[in-house]
Write a protein that holds these residues in place. Structure first.
Motif, short mmCIF file in Angstrom:
data_model
loop_
_atom_site.label_atom_id
_atom_site.label_comp_id
_atom_site.label_asym_id
_atom_site.label_seq_id
_atom_site.Cartn_x
_atom_site.Cartn_y
_atom_site.Cartn_z
N GLN A 57 19.34 -6.39 5.18
CA GLN A 57 18.88 -6.13 6.53
C GLN A 57 18.81 -4.62 6.80
O GLN A 57 17.89 -4.13 7.46
N GLU A 58 19.77 -3.89 6.27
CA GLU A 58 19.82 -2.45 6.52
C GLU A 58 18.76 -1.68 5.75
O GLU A 58 18.13 -0.77 6.29
N ILE A 59 18.53 -2.04 4.48
CA ILE A 59 17.74 -1.16 3.61
C ILE A 59 16.30 -1.62 3.42
O ILE A 59 15.41 -0.79 3.18
N CYS A 60 16.02 -2.93 3.54
CA CYS A 60 14.70 -3.44 3.17
C CYS A 60 13.75 -3.49 4.36
O CYS A 60 14.12 -3.94 5.45
N GLU A 61 12.52 -3.07 4.12
CA GLU A 61 11.49 -3.05 5.17
C GLU A 61 10.63 -4.30 5.16
O GLU A 61 10.04 -4.67 6.17
N GLN A 62 10.52 -4.93 4.02
CA GLN A 62 9.76 -6.18 3.89
C GLN A 62 10.37 -6.98 2.76
O GLN A 62 11.25 -6.49 2.04
N PHE A 63 9.90 -8.24 2.60
CA PHE A 63 10.57 -9.14 1.67
C PHE A 63 9.56 -9.97 0.87
O PHE A 63 8.43 -10.19 1.30
N THR A 79 5.94 -15.72 -1.83
CA THR A 79 5.59 -15.54 -0.42
C THR A 79 6.07 -14.19 0.05
O THR A 79 7.24 -13.83 -0.15
N THR A 80 5.19 -13.40 0.67
CA THR A 80 5.58 -12.11 1.23
C THR A 80 5.88 -12.27 2.71
O THR A 80 5.18 -13.01 3.42
N LEU A 81 6.90 -11.57 3.18
CA LEU A 81 7.34 -11.65 4.57
C LEU A 81 7.49 -10.24 5.12
O LEU A 81 8.02 -9.36 4.44
N PRO A 82 7.01 -9.99 6.35
CA PRO A 82 6.89 -8.61 6.84
C PRO A 82 8.20 -7.92 7.20
O PRO A 82 8.26 -6.69 7.23
N ASP A 83 9.26 -8.70 7.48
CA ASP A 83 10.52 -8.06 7.89
C ASP A 83 11.66 -9.07 7.77
O ASP A 83 11.47 -10.23 7.38
N TYR A 84 12.86 -8.61 8.10
CA TYR A 84 14.06 -9.44 7.96
C TYR A 84 14.02 -10.64 8.90
O TYR A 84 14.43 -11.75 8.54
N HIS A 85 13.51 -10.43 10.12
CA HIS A 85 13.42 -11.54 11.07
C HIS A 85 12.53 -12.65 10.52
O HIS A 85 12.86 -13.83 10.64
N ALA A 86 11.40 -12.28 9.92
CA ALA A 86 10.51 -13.28 9.33
C ALA A 86 11.17 -14.01 8.18
O ALA A 86 10.99 -15.21 7.99
N LEU A 87 11.97 -13.27 7.40
CA LEU A 87 12.70 -13.90 6.29
C LEU A 87 13.66 -14.95 6.82
O LEU A 87 13.74 -16.07 6.31
N MET A 88 14.42 -14.61 7.88
CA MET A 88 15.41 -15.53 8.43
C MET A 88 14.76 -16.74 9.09
O MET A 88 15.38 -17.80 9.23
N ALA A 89 13.50 -16.59 9.52
CA ALA A 89 12.78 -17.71 10.16
C ALA A 89 12.04 -18.57 9.15
O ALA A 89 11.51 -19.63 9.51
N PHE A 90 12.00 -18.14 7.89
CA PHE A 90 11.26 -18.84 6.84
C PHE A 90 12.11 -20.00 6.32
O PHE A 90 13.20 -19.80 5.78
N GLU A 140 0.80 -1.22 0.00
CA GLU A 140 0.00 0.00 0.00
C GLU A 140 0.84 1.27 0.00
O GLU A 140 0.40 2.30 -0.52
N ARG A 141 2.04 1.24 0.59
CA ARG A 141 2.79 2.47 0.84
C ARG A 141 4.21 2.39 0.24
O ARG A 141 4.69 1.31 -0.05
N PRO A 142 4.86 3.54 0.08
CA PRO A 142 6.26 3.54 -0.36
C PRO A 142 7.10 2.67 0.57
O PRO A 142 6.92 2.67 1.78
N ALA A 143 8.03 1.92 -0.02
CA ALA A 143 8.86 1.00 0.76
C ALA A 143 10.04 0.55 -0.10
O ALA A 143 10.04 0.72 -1.32
N VAL A 144 11.01 -0.04 0.58
CA VAL A 144 12.08 -0.77 -0.11
C VAL A 144 11.86 -2.25 0.21
O VAL A 144 11.89 -2.64 1.38
N VAL A 145 11.62 -3.04 -0.82
CA VAL A 145 11.25 -4.45 -0.67
C VAL A 145 12.37 -5.32 -1.23
O VAL A 145 12.79 -5.14 -2.38
N GLY A 146 12.86 -6.25 -0.42
CA GLY A 146 13.87 -7.18 -0.89
C GLY A 146 13.24 -8.42 -1.49
O GLY A 146 12.24 -8.93 -0.98
N MET A 147 13.81 -8.89 -2.59
CA MET A 147 13.32 -10.12 -3.21
C MET A 147 14.48 -11.09 -3.41
O MET A 147 15.58 -10.68 -3.78
#
Length: 204
Positions: A162-168, A177-188, A31-38
């Motif tokens: 980890q530094e630049i991305c807000e979600q993944f 699969t969308t993940l809300p943050d870096y911690h969720a990515l590392m737990a996936f 919905e909003r401006p963001a930096v998204v890692g893929m």
């Protein structure tokens, strides 16, 4: 800013043999401006997803809306005013459509709202990484949505994400699969399997 609704792309063996060889499916919204890692393994569908978002590839089903507008109904010579796809060399993808531009809608935008960087090269020379991160942050501060598709093969790649991305977004075998943050990515678990030795090196 970006709606990917019941999106599907199916590749088949040939014109007469309709046996599917690859299927990409995605359904998410930002919905909003963001930096998204893929990230995701090679051949998983990351570039195909980028092409669908920018309209340079036609979906089998579903739709992509940028700022509420269906990208595949926008004039092909104006789609990069809504979403733009940069390859590793920072060349911009071109667009194809069987429908004449006269029958399509104008972009009603002068500058792309969604920027998709396909495996940008993070050169380790002095200041270059900082310059690139500042550039991504500036796009976000201007109200843009930025995607960084990275294939991490060095530990500093994870540190950048980890530094630049807000979600993944993680893509594997055509599943998005969308993940809300870096911690969720590392737990996936699929991400853990994909990153493998990098995570062990990071823990060490």
């Amino acid at each position: 800013m970006l709606e990917v609704r019941s999106l599907e792309k199916i590749y088949r063996k040939g014109r007469f043999d309709r046996t599917p060889t690859f299927r990409l499916s995605a359904d998410f919204m930002i919905e909003r401006p963001a930096v998204v890692g893929m990230m995701g393994p090679n051949g998983s569908g990351k570039t195909t997803l980028f092409e669908l978002v920018t309209g340079s590839n036609a979906p089998t089903a579903g739709e992509v809306k940028v700022m509420g507008r269906n990208i595949h109904r926008i004039r092909t010579d104006q789609r990069d005013r809504l979403a733009i796809h940069y390859h590793q060399s920072y060349q911009v993808r071109h667009f194809r459509s069987w429908m004449p531009n006269a029958l399509l809608q104008p972009a009603q935008s002068d500058y792309p709202m969604v920027h998709l960087f396909d495996e940008p090269q993070f050169n380790t020379q002095d200041g270059y990484i900082g310059f690139m991160l500042d550039f991504f942050r500036r796009l976000r501060s201007e109200g843009r949505l930025v995607f960084l598709c990275v294939h991490p093969n060095e530990r500093f790649h994870l540190e950048i994400l980890q530094e630049i991305c807000e979600q993944f977004v993680f893509v594997q075998k055509g599943v998005v699969t969308t993940l809300p943050d870096y911690h969720a990515l590392m737990a996936f678990e699929p991400a853990q399997a994909y990153l493998g030795g990098l995570l062990k090196e990071r823990a060490a």
